[in-house]
Design a protein around this motif. Structure first.
Motif, PDB file in Angstrom:
ATOM      1  N   ILE A   4       0.828  -1.215   0.000  1.00  0.00           N
ATOM      2  CA  ILE A   4       0.000   0.000   0.000  1.00  0.00           C
ATOM      3  C   ILE A   4       0.860   1.262   0.000  1.00  0.00           C
ATOM      4  CG2 ILE A   4      -2.138  -0.984   0.896  1.00  0.00           C
ATOM      5  CD1 ILE A   4      -1.330  -0.151   3.692  1.00  0.00           C
ATOM      6  N   ALA A   5       2.074   1.188   0.539  1.00  0.00           N
ATOM      7  CA  ALA A   5       2.969   2.353   0.469  1.00  0.00           C
ATOM      8  C   ALA A   5       3.299   2.679  -0.979  1.00  0.00           C
ATOM      9  CB  ALA A   5       4.246   2.087   1.254  1.00  0.00           C
ATOM     10  N   ASN A   6       3.455   1.657  -1.801  1.00  0.00           N
ATOM     11  CA  ASN A   6       3.767   1.869  -3.211  1.00  0.00           C
ATOM     12  C   ASN A   6       2.546   2.286  -4.034  1.00  0.00           C
ATOM     13  OD1 ASN A   6       6.530   1.470  -3.175  1.00  0.00           O
ATOM     14  ND2 ASN A   6       6.385  -0.730  -3.527  1.00  0.00           N
ATOM     15  N   ARG A   7       1.402   2.370  -3.389  1.00  0.00           N
ATOM     16  CA  ARG A   7       0.204   2.938  -4.020  1.00  0.00           C
ATOM     17  C   ARG A   7      -0.218   4.234  -3.314  1.00  0.00           C
ATOM     18  NH1 ARG A   7      -2.903  -0.939  -7.090  1.00  0.00           N
ATOM     19  NH2 ARG A   7      -1.459  -2.587  -7.747  1.00  0.00           N
ATOM     20  N   ASP A   8       0.626   4.745  -2.412  1.00  0.00           N
ATOM     21  CA  ASP A   8       0.300   5.965  -1.655  1.00  0.00           C
ATOM     22  C   ASP A   8       0.067   7.120  -2.628  1.00  0.00           C
ATOM     23  OD1 ASP A   8       0.306   8.287  -0.072  1.00  0.00           O
ATOM     24  OD2 ASP A   8       1.705   7.422   1.375  1.00  0.00           O
ATOM     25  N   PRO A   9      -1.146   7.699  -2.645  1.00  0.00           N
ATOM     26  CA  PRO A   9      -1.452   8.742  -3.625  1.00  0.00           C
ATOM     27  C   PRO A   9      -0.626  10.015  -3.447  1.00  0.00           C
ATOM     28  CG  PRO A   9      -3.225   8.527  -2.017  1.00  0.00           C
ATOM     29  CD  PRO A   9      -2.306   7.368  -1.796  1.00  0.00           C
ATOM     30  N   ASP A  10      -0.079  10.237  -2.262  1.00  0.00           N
ATOM     31  CA  ASP A  10       0.756  11.419  -2.049  1.00  0.00           C
ATOM     32  C   ASP A  10       2.099  11.298  -2.764  1.00  0.00           C
ATOM     33  OD1 ASP A  10      -1.167  12.596  -0.485  1.00  0.00           O
ATOM     34  OD2 ASP A  10      -0.287  11.941   1.414  1.00  0.00           O
ATOM     35  N   VAL A  11       2.490  10.079  -3.111  1.00  0.00           N
ATOM     36  CA  VAL A  11       3.779   9.843  -3.763  1.00  0.00           C
ATOM     37  C   VAL A  11       3.599   9.365  -5.205  1.00  0.00           C
ATOM     38  CG1 VAL A  11       5.984   8.615  -3.586  1.00  0.00           C
ATOM     39  CG2 VAL A  11       4.715   9.202  -1.516  1.00  0.00           C
ATOM     40  N   PHE A  12       2.588   8.537  -5.425  1.00  0.00           N
ATOM     41  CA  PHE A  12       2.325   7.974  -6.748  1.00  0.00           C
ATOM     42  C   PHE A  12       0.876   8.274  -7.149  1.00  0.00           C
ATOM     43  CE2 PHE A  12       5.455   5.163  -4.650  1.00  0.00           C
ATOM     44  CZ  PHE A  12       6.533   5.367  -5.503  1.00  0.00           C
ATOM     45  N   PRO A  13       0.631   9.443  -7.734  1.00  0.00           N
ATOM     46  CA  PRO A  13      -0.739   9.775  -8.169  1.00  0.00           C
ATOM     47  C   PRO A  13      -1.285   8.711  -9.113  1.00  0.00           C
ATOM     48  CG  PRO A  13       0.697  11.703  -8.306  1.00  0.00           C
ATOM     49  CD  PRO A  13       1.592  10.522  -8.015  1.00  0.00           C
ATOM     50  N   GLU A  14      -2.572   8.405  -8.955  1.00  0.00           N
ATOM     51  CA  GLU A  14      -3.207   7.338  -9.742  1.00  0.00           C
ATOM     52  C   GLU A  14      -2.397   6.041  -9.632  1.00  0.00           C
ATOM     53  OE1 GLU A  14      -5.226   8.483 -13.585  1.00  0.00           O
ATOM     54  OE2 GLU A  14      -3.748  10.102 -13.455  1.00  0.00           O
ATOM     55  N   GLY A  15      -2.024   5.728  -8.404  1.00  0.00           N
ATOM     56  CA  GLY A  15      -1.152   4.583  -8.162  1.00  0.00           C
ATOM     57  C   GLY A  15      -1.750   3.238  -8.506  1.00  0.00           C
ATOM     58  N   ASP A  16      -3.067   3.164  -8.643  1.00  0.00           N
ATOM     59  CA  ASP A  16      -3.704   1.896  -9.004  1.00  0.00           C
ATOM     60  C   ASP A  16      -3.662   1.639 -10.507  1.00  0.00           C
ATOM     61  OD1 ASP A  16      -4.292   1.287  -6.394  1.00  0.00           O
ATOM     62  OD2 ASP A  16      -6.281   2.197  -6.456  1.00  0.00           O
ATOM     63  N   ARG A  17      -3.112   2.600 -11.243  1.00  0.00           N
ATOM     64  CA  ARG A  17      -3.008   2.454 -12.698  1.00  0.00           C
ATOM     65  C   ARG A  17      -1.590   2.031 -13.065  1.00  0.00           C
ATOM     66  NH1 ARG A  17      -1.772   6.126 -16.874  1.00  0.00           N
ATOM     67  NH2 ARG A  17      -1.607   7.807 -15.340  1.00  0.00           N
ATOM     68  N   LEU A  18      -1.470   0.991 -13.897  1.00  0.00           N
ATOM     69  CA  LEU A  18      -0.168   0.559 -14.399  1.00  0.00           C
ATOM     70  C   LEU A  18       0.231   1.473 -15.552  1.00  0.00           C
ATOM     71  CD1 LEU A  18       2.152  -1.534 -14.404  1.00  0.00           C
ATOM     72  CD2 LEU A  18       0.810  -2.872 -16.041  1.00  0.00           C
ATOM     73  N   ASP A  19       1.339   2.178 -15.378  1.00  0.00           N
ATOM     74  CA  ASP A  19       1.813   3.136 -16.378  1.00  0.00           C
ATOM     75  C   ASP A  19       3.327   2.975 -16.517  1.00  0.00           C
ATOM     76  OD1 ASP A  19       2.512   5.249 -17.977  1.00  0.00           O
ATOM     77  OD2 ASP A  19       1.845   6.825 -16.602  1.00  0.00           O
ATOM     78  N   LEU A  20       3.756   2.300 -17.576  1.00  0.00           N
ATOM     79  CA  LEU A  20       5.171   2.002 -17.752  1.00  0.00           C
ATOM     80  C   LEU A  20       6.025   3.230 -18.000  1.00  0.00           C
ATOM     81  CD1 LEU A  20       5.124  -1.283 -19.882  1.00  0.00           C
ATOM     82  CD2 LEU A  20       4.901  -0.985 -17.418  1.00  0.00           C
ATOM     83  N   THR A  21       5.401   4.366 -18.278  1.00  0.00           N
ATOM     84  CA  THR A  21       6.160   5.601 -18.489  1.00  0.00           C
ATOM     85  C   THR A  21       6.290   6.405 -17.195  1.00  0.00           C
ATOM     86  OG1 THR A  21       4.200   6.925 -19.089  1.00  0.00           O
ATOM     87  CG2 THR A  21       5.304   5.722 -20.857  1.00  0.00           C
ATOM     88  N   ARG A  22       5.685   5.928 -16.117  1.00  0.00           N
ATOM     89  CA  ARG A  22       5.754   6.626 -14.834  1.00  0.00           C
ATOM     90  C   ARG A  22       7.193   6.588 -14.279  1.00  0.00           C
ATOM     91  NH1 ARG A  22       1.677   6.802 -10.817  1.00  0.00           N
ATOM     92  NH2 ARG A  22       0.585   5.091 -11.861  1.00  0.00           N
ATOM     93  N   ASP A  23       7.584   7.654 -13.586  1.00  0.00           N
ATOM     94  CA  ASP A  23       8.843   7.638 -12.860  1.00  0.00           C
ATOM     95  C   ASP A  23       8.576   7.004 -11.497  1.00  0.00           C
ATOM     96  OD1 ASP A  23      11.229   8.000 -11.607  1.00  0.00           O
ATOM     97  OD2 ASP A  23      11.203  10.193 -11.610  1.00  0.00           O
ATOM     98  N   ALA A  24       8.837   5.703 -11.413  1.00  0.00           N
ATOM     99  CA  ALA A  24       8.496   4.942 -10.206  1.00  0.00           C
ATOM    100  C   ALA A  24       9.725   4.567  -9.387  1.00  0.00           C
ATOM    101  CB  ALA A  24       7.733   3.672 -10.593  1.00  0.00           C
ATOM    102  N   HIS A  25      10.863   5.208  -9.655  1.00  0.00           N
ATOM    103  CA  HIS A  25      12.118   4.751  -9.050  1.00  0.00           C
ATOM    104  C   HIS A  25      12.145   4.881  -7.526  1.00  0.00           C
ATOM    105  CE1 HIS A  25      13.098   9.067  -8.993  1.00  0.00           C
ATOM    106  NE2 HIS A  25      13.992   8.762  -8.072  1.00  0.00           N
ATOM    107  N   ARG A  26      11.217   5.680  -6.960  1.00  0.00           N
ATOM    108  CA  ARG A  26      11.203   5.856  -5.494  1.00  0.00           C
ATOM    109  C   ARG A  26      10.447   4.746  -4.765  1.00  0.00           C
ATOM    110  NH1 ARG A  26       8.804  11.550  -4.282  1.00  0.00           N
ATOM    111  NH2 ARG A  26       7.511  11.009  -6.075  1.00  0.00           N
ATOM    112  N   HIS A  27       9.981   3.743  -5.481  1.00  0.00           N
ATOM    113  CA  HIS A  27       9.234   2.661  -4.837  1.00  0.00           C
ATOM    114  C   HIS A  27      10.089   1.975  -3.780  1.00  0.00           C
ATOM    115  CE1 HIS A  27      11.401  -0.709  -6.669  1.00  0.00           C
ATOM    116  NE2 HIS A  27      11.388  -0.045  -7.810  1.00  0.00           N
TER     117      HIS A  27
END
Length: 402
Positions: free
Chosen positions: A318-341
């Protein structure tokens, strides 16, 4: 005795038809507060840390312990007799954790693992060749997802791949949440005996592999042979189980998101491949039961006081879906900058093998779907057997066709 009435049980159940998403009950707790009490199998009520910022802060805090043998540690299952898990340094604290970890750090640096890319590419290509030459449909787990990281870690450690059935079966028992303590202990002992025997061979005839490096340290008196065998067990299990599940579950997620799969399959941009790996790690969270810790002192955080001796569970899914860090976190987006996971954790205990895991996933995700562009699920997603019963999440089987 404090009443546990109304405190939700943990781990929680995923929603039917939503195998990639965290349990709704856990998400509800995240919306309520950064820290919430949950109840474990033994009736204890540790804190569930629900949000990204608090998890990062606590995982970097020297006042929390990873030592599973301490009273109050929120163990995910009953411990074997004697109170030890046998899983080497990841469940120890500094300075012993740092001492042992340093002995196996060098082979997992980014520079060293990058040199393995051609060898990993050959393993992936060879397994795809074997997959295409075999039956259709096929089980992607048995034919590809499990052999690839097993072959890689065997090569790195100096373990004969011919023994893969033995160590894979024992690994499955060890990480199964509902395994009895004596079953888990027996699995550990079988693997420790196997690695100890291998260590004896490396002591007699060293080779250019990680186990031989540990054998040298045994000879020099830096390690006991038991410590070396335990480290070998840890690296063997961690080196194939998590990556195998990530390959299979990541493939299923992409098959269920054809727009994202098309993006990855049709691009030759290495930056997109790296981005895809980070986003899939964020989105899927193979380590899905949280990282367990124990407070050594009173800690004030997020308006709560965590008392010394209280357990903490960092729910990274759930931390990796935290909306304060990953907006629309329930959406898989391969272009997202997700390196802070924090799929690999954070702080001194973050995953040692993450450079190797990233490399393997980059090679797999950039190769498999381009070489088999018609890859498709050979069953309904609702009939795929998911691993809800273990400490590592994934699928038991993944029937595919092409």
């Amino acid at each position: 005795m404090t009443s546990t009435l109304g405190i939700p049980e943990f781990p929680m159940t995923r929603a039917a038809g939503c195998p990639f998403d965290p349990p709704p009950a856990a998400r509800a707790l995240q919306e309520e507060a950064p820290l919430k009490r949950v109840k474990l199998w033994d009736g204890s009520t540790p804190w569930l840390v629900t949000r990204y910022a608090e998890q990062r802060a606590l995982l970097a805090d020297p006042r929390i312990s990873a030592d599973i043998s301490r009273p109050g540690y929120p163990s995910p299952a009953p411990l074997p007799k004697g109170g030890s898990s046998g899983i080497s340094f990841i469940l120890m604290d500094n300075p012993e954790h740092a001492r042992l970890r340093r002995m196996v750090t060098a082979p997992f640096t980014i520079r060293r693992t990058e040199k393995m890319r051609p060898a990993v590419q050959k393993i992936v290509d060879d397994r795809i060749d074997a997959l295409l030459a075999g039956p259709n449909p096929a089980d992607l787990v048995e034919a590809f997802a499990l052999p690839v990281p097993s072959l890689v870690i065997c090569e790195l450690l100096g373990v004969p791949y011919a023994d893969h059935d033995f160590f894979q079966e024992n690994s499955k028992v060890i990480i199964r949440r509902d395994a009895k303590p004596e079953e888990r202990a027996a699995g550990h002992q079988a693997l420790i005996g196997y690695l100890d025997d291998l260590m004896g061979k490396k002591l007699a005839e060293p080779a250019d592999d990680l186990l031989s490096g540990l054998a040298t340290r045994v000879n020099d008196g830096e390690l006991t042979r038991v410590e070396a065998a335990q480290m070998g067990v840890l690296l063997l299990i961690a080196g194939h189980e998590t990556t195998a599940n990530m390959i299979a579950l990541g493939t299923l997620a992409l098959l269920e998101h054809p727009d994202q799969l098309k993006l990855l399959r049709e691009s030759d941009d290495p930056a997109l491949v790296k981005s895809a790996v980070e986003e899939l790690l964020r989105y899927l969270n193979i380590t899905h039961n949280g990282r367990r810790r124990l407070a050594l002192e009173d800690i004030e955080i997020a308006g709560e006081t965590v008392r010394a001796g209280e357990g903490l569970i960092m729910a990274n899914d759930i931390a990796n879906r935290d909306p304060d860090v990953f907006p629309e976190g329930d959406r898989l987006d391969l272009t997202r900058d997700a390196h802070r996971h924090i799929a690999f954790g954070f702080g001194v205990h973050q995953c040692l093998g993450q450079p190797l895991a990233r490399l393997e996933l980059q090679v797999v995700y950039s190769t498999l779907y381009r070489r088999i562009p018609t890859l498709a699920l050979a069953t309904e997603v609702g009939k795929v057997p998911f691993k809800h019963d273990g400490s590592v999440y994934g699928v038991y089987e993944l029937p595919v066709t092409w």
